[in-house]
Design a protein around this motif. Structure first.
Motif, PDB file in Angstrom:
ATOM      1  N   LEU A 111     -10.731 -18.603 -56.098  1.00  0.00           N
ATOM      2  CA  LEU A 111     -11.555 -19.200 -57.158  1.00  0.00           C
ATOM      3  C   LEU A 111     -12.921 -18.521 -57.271  1.00  0.00           C
ATOM      4  CD1 LEU A 111     -12.191 -21.300 -59.330  1.00  0.00           C
ATOM      5  CD2 LEU A 111     -12.817 -22.898 -57.484  1.00  0.00           C
ATOM      6  N   GLY A 112     -13.562 -18.283 -56.141  1.00  0.00           N
ATOM      7  CA  GLY A 112     -14.880 -17.666 -56.171  1.00  0.00           C
ATOM      8  C   GLY A 112     -14.867 -16.317 -56.867  1.00  0.00           C
ATOM      9  N   LYS A 115     -14.337 -16.776 -60.663  1.00  0.00           N
ATOM     10  CA  LYS A 115     -15.580 -17.201 -61.317  1.00  0.00           C
ATOM     11  C   LYS A 115     -16.520 -16.019 -61.509  1.00  0.00           C
ATOM     12  CE  LYS A 115     -16.020 -22.106 -60.116  1.00  0.00           C
ATOM     13  NZ  LYS A 115     -16.843 -23.105 -59.373  1.00  0.00           N
ATOM     14  N   LYS A 116     -16.519 -15.127 -60.547  1.00  0.00           N
ATOM     15  CA  LYS A 116     -17.381 -13.936 -60.600  1.00  0.00           C
ATOM     16  C   LYS A 116     -16.971 -13.022 -61.754  1.00  0.00           C
ATOM     17  CE  LYS A 116     -18.942 -10.244 -57.462  1.00  0.00           C
ATOM     18  NZ  LYS A 116     -18.795  -9.716 -56.075  1.00  0.00           N
ATOM     19  N   SER A 118     -15.419 -13.737 -64.757  1.00  0.00           N
ATOM     20  CA  SER A 118     -15.002 -14.794 -65.687  1.00  0.00           C
ATOM     21  C   SER A 118     -14.367 -14.268 -66.963  1.00  0.00           C
ATOM     22  CB  SER A 118     -16.204 -15.690 -66.038  1.00  0.00           C
ATOM     23  OG  SER A 118     -17.244 -14.913 -66.599  1.00  0.00           O
ATOM     24  N   TRP A 122      -6.907 -16.236 -66.723  1.00  0.00           N
ATOM     25  CA  TRP A 122      -6.217 -16.747 -65.528  1.00  0.00           C
ATOM     26  C   TRP A 122      -5.106 -17.703 -65.939  1.00  0.00           C
ATOM     27  CZ3 TRP A 122      -9.186 -19.564 -60.966  1.00  0.00           C
ATOM     28  CH2 TRP A 122      -8.417 -19.486 -59.798  1.00  0.00           C
ATOM     29  N   ALA A 146     -11.926 -28.230 -58.801  1.00  0.00           N
ATOM     30  CA  ALA A 146     -12.749 -27.022 -58.893  1.00  0.00           C
ATOM     31  C   ALA A 146     -12.040 -25.911 -59.662  1.00  0.00           C
ATOM     32  CB  ALA A 146     -13.121 -26.538 -57.491  1.00  0.00           C
ATOM     33  N   VAL A 147     -10.732 -25.793 -59.462  1.00  0.00           N
ATOM     34  CA  VAL A 147      -9.966 -24.695 -60.064  1.00  0.00           C
ATOM     35  C   VAL A 147      -9.668 -24.910 -61.545  1.00  0.00           C
ATOM     36  CG1 VAL A 147      -7.679 -23.594 -60.092  1.00  0.00           C
ATOM     37  CG2 VAL A 147      -8.911 -23.860 -57.931  1.00  0.00           C
ATOM     38  N   ARG A 150     -11.482 -23.551 -64.671  1.00  0.00           N
ATOM     39  CA  ARG A 150     -11.525 -22.095 -64.814  1.00  0.00           C
ATOM     40  C   ARG A 150     -10.209 -21.527 -65.352  1.00  0.00           C
ATOM     41  NH1 ARG A 150     -10.910 -17.682 -65.803  1.00  0.00           N
ATOM     42  NH2 ARG A 150     -11.692 -15.761 -64.838  1.00  0.00           N
TER      43      ARG A 150
END
Length: 385
Positions: A111-112, A115-116, A118, A122, A146-147, A150
């Protein structure tokens, strides 16, 4: 379109991705647990394996077996993290889209990174217990919440899971409901089909674990010794806890028509289904069970649990199967078994309905065509960005 698939080593994943062969897409697969095994079946895919260990030092497997604490300590320094390898792969490949299969193995860990970057689209495929069960565990729910915001696109094996994602802020595009491994090649199954009138087997899925509740079916069976004496009862894919349960039951031990078998290959399962007139599967949590779909394809009358209403998406109770609403209720299972064996017409009509309206939906080429259209849709949408 360049696709980076992120998934564990799984037959369902291989079957799904095989649909993309000769599709014109450039496909890569990152094996999230690194089985370090090249899969010939998906040889058309660029397979990213053998990435986990920095050094494959002598005696590694011995340490793993005999000195696990030492092995785990060394791994703190020797093993690479999935997120780091994923980011390196992302930068090297520059995919148009990332497709993750299953939330906690293939979405949460990256996920991180997603997000980076974007701007990269996905896709998420939900299977089995991915959402329905794990949404009830706070630590897992945190990851789900959280996922999902995104995620841009989503596949699922049942519509129930799409509705769950909407609860947790998925605002992307739902691409549809498809079997987890894609469709089924009926030509591989026909040779195992016996005329329904000749079938005498009641087939039971032998899963008894965190989700499976086979022992409740067997408890129901044990109280129906007289009523079921004319049939052969076969339990397949049996877990040890089921063998133990049978060993501890005098009633089941004395049922000469009860056969318990362990793990068998897929063709043996299909052969059994082709000899069966009733299939029973029971669990407290699942997506759309693959064995249920296979039972329908093999023209077996299904009795199946219905966690969260998933099974009811294809089974109408009393019409083309029977639904177990409480998988822990042995008496309910007893009543459903009696309802089926006491009404041959119900079962024959149910199988006929499934053959006409349900089975055709899962034909391999039909599903493949629909799936490829969804990937094409994404490709066209990317062109407009």
């Amino acid at each position: 379109m360049k696709i980076l698939m992120v998934s564990m080593f799984s037959a369902h994943f291989f079957n799904w991705s095989e649909q993309l062969k000769d599709s014109g897409h450039e496909i890569y697969w990152l094996d999230v647990y690194d089985s370090n095994t090249y899969v010939k079946k998906i040889g058309f895919i660029n397979q990213i394996i053998g990435w986990r260990n920095k050094l494959n030092y002598p005696g590694r497997y011995y340490l793993k077996r005999k000195l696990s604490k030492v092995y785990n300590f060394i791994n703190l320094f020797n093993q690479r993290k999935l997120a780091d390898v994923f980011e390196e792969t992302l930068l090297e490949i520059q995919p148009d889209v990332v497709h993750s299969f299953v939330m906690y193995s293939a979405c949460v860990p990256i996920l991180g990174v997603m997000k980076k970057y974007s701007h990269i689209k996905w896709i998420y495929s939900a299977w089995g217990n991915d959402l329905y069960y794990y949404q009830n565990i706070p630590s897992y729910l945190k990851g789900i919440k959280a996922v999902l915001p995104r995620i841009d696109y989503m596949f699922a094996d049942c519509k129930r899971d799409f509705h769950i994602t909407r609860k947790y802020s998925f605002k992307g595009e739902y691409l549809g409901t498809f079997p987890g491994g894609g469709g089924y090649d009926f030509s591989c199954y026909t040779k195992f089909l016996n005329p329904y009138s000749n079938r005498k087997v009641i087939l039971i899925k032998g899963y008894q674990h965190k989700f499976g509740r086979c022992n409740n079916i067997l408890e129901a069976i044990s109280s129906l010794k007289k009523e079921l004496s004319a049939y052969e009862i076969v339990v397949f894919g049996t877990h040890q806890s089921v063998f133990d349960f049978v060993s501890g039951s005098k009633e089941l031990q004395n049922m000469e028509n009860l056969k318990i078998i362990g793990q068998i290959n897929h063709n043996e399962v299909l052969k059994l289904m082709g000899e069966s007139f009733i299939y029973i599967g029971n669990s407290i949590s699942d997506g759309m069970p693959n064995t249920l779909l296979e039972a329908i394809i093999m023209e077996v009358f299904p009795i199946q649990s219905n966690p969260g209403g998933a099974t009811a998406e294809i089974i109408e109770h009393g019409k083309n199967g029977l639904l177990i609403e409480d998988p822990e209720d042995v008496e309910e299972i007893v009543k459903l078994i009696l309802k089926s064996i006491d009404n041959l017409q119900l079962m024959q009509d149910g199988v006929s309905y499934n053959n006409q309206f349900i089975k055709p939906r899962f034909e391999r080429e039909k599903v493949k065509c629909q799936v490829l259209k969804k990937y094409k849709l994404i490709e066209e949408e990317l062109k407009t960005l």
